[in-house]
Design an enzyme around this catalytic site. Structure first.
Site, mmCIF file in Angstrom:
data_model
loop_
_atom_site.group_PDB
_atom_site.id
_atom_site.type_symbol
_atom_site.label_atom_id
_atom_site.label_comp_id
_atom_site.label_asym_id
_atom_site.label_seq_id
_atom_site.Cartn_x
_atom_site.Cartn_y
_atom_site.Cartn_z
ATOM 1 N N LYS A 205 -16.748 -22.454 -9.079
ATOM 2 C CA LYS A 205 -15.896 -22.369 -10.259
ATOM 3 C C LYS A 205 -15.855 -20.972 -10.877
ATOM 4 O O LYS A 205 -16.885 -20.333 -11.040
ATOM 5 C CB LYS A 205 -16.379 -23.357 -11.324
ATOM 6 C CG LYS A 205 -16.220 -24.820 -10.924
ATOM 7 C CD LYS A 205 -16.638 -25.730 -12.070
ATOM 8 C CE LYS A 205 -16.405 -27.189 -11.712
ATOM 9 N NZ LYS A 205 -16.781 -28.078 -12.850
ATOM 10 N N GLY A 358 -29.652 -19.218 -5.819
ATOM 11 C CA GLY A 358 -30.216 -20.161 -4.859
ATOM 12 C C GLY A 358 -29.448 -20.276 -3.560
ATOM 13 O O GLY A 358 -30.034 -20.242 -2.467
ATOM 14 N N GLY A 381 -30.567 -17.953 -13.029
ATOM 15 C CA GLY A 381 -29.876 -17.692 -14.294
ATOM 16 C C GLY A 381 -30.152 -16.306 -14.846
ATOM 17 O O GLY A 381 -29.252 -15.643 -15.378
#
Length: 407
Positions: A205, A358, A381
């Protein structure tokens, strides 16, 4: 940003012989995946934590290691939340017994810790107040140690008691070798990069990485987008993407990023060809098509070979490469050639490369190129927030401590 990141490092203190006989609290990131039986399936983070622990032990410290694991409910410890498997693996890697301590916040069971010994403190996120950065909890943690070491880059973007609060109250606060190396590598890649600077940002996305794309669009010479993100960019230039994953509401944002790059002579290369299927399945038949030939019932699941060669050529000329995300559904072999081609191009490139996230780490492992990447970030993150240009709270407090302590 590297020049601006002024913080005390564990190695600075070791060089000053400041650890002998001291109680050292190391916040590591030991949040490793486990199977249903509780067996660790991948131990990279544990292995990455060893240098800081070993350095502190060799310097004569009494060492406490803390970490989170999973997402436990505060105040409600369950067996599945336990770091027991981590203690076992850490014992193997260090070559010495690592005891696991529960209910440790008040110092229970830590009184007799001797120099050269190491204990693992049970899951920090079980402690009430950890996630809300409770000062009361942080002060209790700080009382356990003489020196606090943050070596957990993967949690540096979180303001929690064991990553931020304790650094306010501990007598001395510093960065461990893993955290310092991450910041050095990211600073080198983003703030003083060898040009051309090329970034690969891929994922399902645009919305999840829009701020990163905007931040990089102001800095990079080439911005390669892949995965579902590329579909939105293809639609932004008027291409048919069939029934592929797309965020129609962000087509305008994608067009703005293309225009922003073009205005300063930089590029967002749009695919020339793609690999399509009629359904999302590991057994789906893969068909290579020019972008003009994508049908209304096609799913785009990878970049095509012409596009991959074009992007690989750009990678070959880069001075610095930042990589976050595979460009196709590489988990299905027939849709993995694009990611493989770019991964091997990065491995061969003379550029300094840094990779994180990841799925990116999984691709690196899949193609066996870990030793060919300049730096592999252990943070997900935190890596992304640094790319956005955000200040990471756990780093900010270490810099403020350095300034306040007059170092």
């Amino acid at each position: 940003m590297t020049a601006a990141l002024n913080f005390t490092r564990l190695q600075d203190l070791i060089a000053q012989h400041a650890l002998q006989g001291k109680r050292v609290f190391i916040r590591a990131d030991l949040n490793v995946p486990q199977d249903d039986a509780g067996h660790i399936t991948e131990d990279t983070r544990i292995r990455a934590s060893v240098p800081a622990i070993r350095a502190a032990l060799d310097a004569g410290a009494c060492v406490m290691v803390a970490s989170h694991l999973g997402r436990p409910t505060e105040g409600q410890f369950k067996s599945g939340d336990s770091l027991a498997p981590v203690a076992t693996r850490l014992s193997e890697l260090l070559g010495q017994f690592v005891a696991l301590k529960q209910n440790w916040v008040e110092g229970l069971g830590l009184e007799d810790l001797k120099p050269g010994q190491v204990v693992l403190l049970e899951n920090v996120r079980v402690n009430v107040g950890e996630k809300k950065n409770s000062d009361e909890l942080a002060q209790k943690m700080a009382k356990l140690c003489d020196i606090y070491v943050n070596d957990a880059f993967g949690t540096a973007h979180r303001m929690e008691a064991s990553t931020y609060g304790i650094a306010k109250f501990a007598p001395v606060a510093c960065a461990g070798p893993l955290l310092a190396a991450e910041l050095d590598a990211l600073g080198r890649a983003l703030n003083a990069p060898a040009r051309p600077l090329l970034a690969i940002v891929a994922g399902s996305k645009v919305s999840s990485k829009l701020s990163i794309l905007k931040a990089l669009a102001e800095k990079v010479d080439h911005l390669i987008v892949g995965g579902g993100i590329a579909n939105t960019f293809m639609k932004a230039v008027g291409l048919n993407i069939g029934k592929s994953l797309v965020e129609v509401g962000l087509v305008g944002e994608a067009k703005a990023i293309i225009d922003m790059m073009a205005a300063r002579g930089a590029q967002v290369p749009i695919p020339l060809d793609v690999v399509c299927a009629k359904q999302f399945s590991p057994t789906a038949a893969a068909t290579v098509k020019d972008v003009a030939d994508v049908a209304d019932d096609d799913l785009i699941l990878d970049i095509g070979p012409k596009t991959a060669r074009l992007m690989a050529a750009q990678i070959a000329t880069a001075g610095t490469i930042v990589w976050n995300g595979p460009v196709g559904v590489f988990e299905f072999e027939q849709f993995g050639e694009g990611t493989k081609t770019l991964a091997l191009a990065i491995a061969k490139a003379k550029a300094f490369s840094i990779a994180g996230g990841g799925d990116t780490l999984a691709a690196i492992a899949n193609y066996g190129i870990a030793d060919k990447i300049g730096y592999i970030s252990t943070g997900g993150g935190a890596f992304l927030e640094f790319l956005e240009g955000k200040t990471l709270p756990a780093v900010d407090i270490l810099m403020r401590r350095r300034s306040l302590d007059g170092a």
